[in-house]
Design a protein around this motif. Structure first.
Motif, mmCIF file in Angstrom:
data_model
loop_
_atom_site.group_PDB
_atom_site.id
_atom_site.type_symbol
_atom_site.label_atom_id
_atom_site.label_comp_id
_atom_site.label_asym_id
_atom_site.label_seq_id
_atom_site.Cartn_x
_atom_site.Cartn_y
_atom_site.Cartn_z
ATOM 1 N N GLY A 48 0.823 -1.201 0.000
ATOM 2 C CA GLY A 48 0.000 0.000 0.000
ATOM 3 C C GLY A 48 0.858 1.251 0.000
ATOM 4 N N LEU A 49 0.620 2.111 -0.957
ATOM 5 C CA LEU A 49 1.360 3.360 -1.098
ATOM 6 C C LEU A 49 0.372 4.501 -1.255
ATOM 7 C CD1 LEU A 49 3.954 2.098 -3.755
ATOM 8 C CD2 LEU A 49 4.446 2.576 -1.343
ATOM 9 N N ASP A 50 0.833 5.710 -0.975
ATOM 10 C CA ASP A 50 -0.018 6.861 -1.247
ATOM 11 C C ASP A 50 -0.233 6.945 -2.767
ATOM 12 O OD1 ASP A 50 1.902 9.108 -2.457
ATOM 13 O OD2 ASP A 50 2.987 8.107 -0.829
ATOM 14 N N PRO A 51 -1.286 7.621 -3.222
ATOM 15 C CA PRO A 51 -1.621 7.607 -4.655
ATOM 16 C C PRO A 51 -0.495 8.061 -5.590
ATOM 17 C CG PRO A 51 -3.473 8.452 -3.398
ATOM 18 C CD PRO A 51 -2.321 8.300 -2.425
ATOM 19 N N ALA A 52 0.232 9.098 -5.219
ATOM 20 C CA ALA A 52 1.301 9.586 -6.096
ATOM 21 C C ALA A 52 2.433 8.565 -6.213
ATOM 22 C CB ALA A 52 1.835 10.922 -5.582
ATOM 23 N N THR A 53 2.823 7.985 -5.086
ATOM 24 C CA THR A 53 3.895 6.989 -5.105
ATOM 25 C C THR A 53 3.433 5.723 -5.807
ATOM 26 O OG1 THR A 53 4.707 7.939 -3.032
ATOM 27 C CG2 THR A 53 5.611 5.813 -3.680
ATOM 28 N N GLU A 54 2.178 5.362 -5.611
ATOM 29 C CA GLU A 54 1.602 4.190 -6.303
ATOM 30 C C GLU A 54 1.669 4.378 -7.821
ATOM 31 O OE1 GLU A 54 -0.358 0.881 -7.703
ATOM 32 O OE2 GLU A 54 0.557 1.157 -5.741
ATOM 33 N N ALA A 55 1.264 5.547 -8.294
ATOM 34 C CA ALA A 55 1.274 5.810 -9.738
ATOM 35 C C ALA A 55 2.699 5.754 -10.288
ATOM 36 C CB ALA A 55 0.629 7.165 -10.034
ATOM 37 N N LEU A 56 3.639 6.317 -9.550
ATOM 38 C CA LEU A 56 5.037 6.298 -9.978
ATOM 39 C C LEU A 56 5.575 4.871 -9.996
ATOM 40 C CD1 LEU A 56 7.605 7.802 -10.787
ATOM 41 C CD2 LEU A 56 8.008 8.250 -8.343
ATOM 42 N N ALA A 57 5.295 4.096 -8.957
ATOM 43 C CA ALA A 57 5.765 2.703 -8.907
ATOM 44 C C ALA A 57 5.160 1.881 -10.041
ATOM 45 C CB ALA A 57 5.428 2.088 -7.555
ATOM 46 N N ALA A 58 3.893 2.117 -10.360
ATOM 47 C CA ALA A 58 3.244 1.399 -11.466
ATOM 48 C C ALA A 58 3.923 1.745 -12.794
ATOM 49 C CB ALA A 58 1.753 1.740 -11.513
ATOM 50 N N ARG A 59 4.227 3.022 -12.999
ATOM 51 C CA ARG A 59 4.909 3.435 -14.229
ATOM 52 C C ARG A 59 6.280 2.782 -14.325
ATOM 53 N NH1 ARG A 59 6.911 9.098 -14.245
ATOM 54 N NH2 ARG A 59 8.975 8.210 -14.356
ATOM 55 N N ILE A 60 7.008 2.768 -13.212
ATOM 56 C CA ILE A 60 8.339 2.161 -13.206
ATOM 57 C C ILE A 60 8.242 0.674 -13.540
ATOM 58 C CG2 ILE A 60 10.297 1.533 -11.738
ATOM 59 C CD1 ILE A 60 9.750 4.213 -10.228
ATOM 60 N N GLN A 61 7.267 -0.023 -12.964
ATOM 61 C CA GLN A 61 7.126 -1.450 -13.266
ATOM 62 C C GLN A 61 6.915 -1.684 -14.763
ATOM 63 O OE1 GLN A 61 4.184 -2.918 -10.152
ATOM 64 N NE2 GLN A 61 5.662 -4.616 -10.314
ATOM 65 N N ASN A 62 6.092 -0.873 -15.371
ATOM 66 C CA ASN A 62 5.877 -1.017 -16.811
ATOM 67 C C ASN A 62 7.151 -0.735 -17.590
ATOM 68 O OD1 ASN A 62 2.997 -1.689 -17.588
ATOM 69 N ND2 ASN A 62 2.702 -0.158 -15.998
ATOM 70 N N GLU A 63 7.880 0.298 -17.178
ATOM 71 C CA GLU A 63 9.131 0.623 -17.865
ATOM 72 C C GLU A 63 10.172 -0.474 -17.672
ATOM 73 O OE1 GLU A 63 10.224 4.552 -16.518
ATOM 74 O OE2 GLU A 63 8.652 5.477 -17.735
ATOM 75 N N LEU A 64 10.190 -1.105 -16.501
ATOM 76 C CA LEU A 64 11.136 -2.192 -16.277
ATOM 77 C C LEU A 64 10.858 -3.384 -17.192
ATOM 78 C CD1 LEU A 64 11.582 -2.099 -12.414
ATOM 79 C CD2 LEU A 64 13.310 -1.573 -14.147
ATOM 80 N N PHE A 65 9.591 -3.606 -17.488
ATOM 81 C CA PHE A 65 9.259 -4.683 -18.417
ATOM 82 C C PHE A 65 9.828 -4.361 -19.797
ATOM 83 C CE2 PHE A 65 6.854 -8.544 -18.448
ATOM 84 C CZ PHE A 65 6.599 -8.786 -19.787
ATOM 85 N N VAL A 66 9.705 -3.115 -20.218
ATOM 86 C CA VAL A 66 10.268 -2.664 -21.493
ATOM 87 C C VAL A 66 11.788 -2.754 -21.446
ATOM 88 C CG1 VAL A 66 10.515 -0.674 -23.035
ATOM 89 C CG2 VAL A 66 8.291 -1.176 -21.993
ATOM 90 N N LEU A 67 12.380 -2.339 -20.334
ATOM 91 C CA LEU A 67 13.823 -2.382 -20.179
ATOM 92 C C LEU A 67 14.334 -3.824 -20.281
ATOM 93 C CD1 LEU A 67 16.031 -0.205 -18.095
ATOM 94 C CD2 LEU A 67 16.268 -2.651 -17.727
#
Length: 182
Positions: A48-67
């Motif tokens: 559980g993360l605050d909404p801003a950190t959650e959104a950032l972590a979700a974006r990073i996860q998607n980028e890591l898949f691309v990476l």
């Protein structure tokens, strides 16, 4: 479609666009560590993360898949090789600057910990550093080409994960844990 293919039963796997390699190949170690990092971030998000950190972590996860796809493509002219670029690095830097502006300046080294989510982000940071080391090792071996942007991205991401851990603690009202030395 079945989840198992049996094509890896002899200890080999396929790379994007170029043959098969043994599963202990340095390229697989490098992008496997990126996959591990992605899993650690998934665990952090489950805390559980605050909404801003959650959104950032979700974006990073998607980028890591691309990476990971970029690292699985050994051909500099390949379809995925340059999938991570300067714009991705720039977004990480913007996020670091925005988060850092919310935090008190560091006056001491800190130990990983605080909230469960912050401790998990510190763990993610260390896995990211290992992924970076593996990617650098891969880039230094003959035929081990890795996009320069991948190396920069991993370096910047570990910095972002550090400030994310700090801000998660800060937003929860938990102080950073100072290193007291010997």
């Amino acid at each position: 479609m079945k989840i198992y293919t049996k094509t890896g039963d002899q200890g080999m796997t396929g790379l994007l666009g170029k043959g098969r390699v043994f599963k202990d190949d340095l390229r697989l170690e490098a992008y496997g560590t990126v996959d591990e990092l992605n899993s650690v971030l998934g665990q952090v998000r489950a805390e559980g993360l605050d909404p801003a950190t959650e959104a950032l972590a979700a974006r990073i996860q998607n980028e890591l898949f691309v990476l990971g796809s970029a690292m699985a493509d050994p051909d500099p002219a390949g379809k995925f090789y340059d999938a991570i670029g300067d714009e991705h690095v720039g977004e990480l830097e913007k996020a670091i600057d925005a988060i850092d502006a919310e935090l008190a300046p560091m006056r001491f080294f800190i130990l990983p910990g605080g909230t469960k989510a912050a401790a998990g982000l510190h763990l993610a940071r260390t896995v990211c550093r290992r992924a970076e080391r593996s990617a650098v090792s891969l880039s230094r071996q003959p035929g081990g080409s890795v996009s320069a942007s991948v190396l920069v991205y991993l370096n910047r991401l570990s910095d972002l994960l550090f400030v994310m851990a700090r801000v998660v603690n800060h937003r929860a009202g938990v102080e950073d844990i100072p290193w007291k030395g010997i």
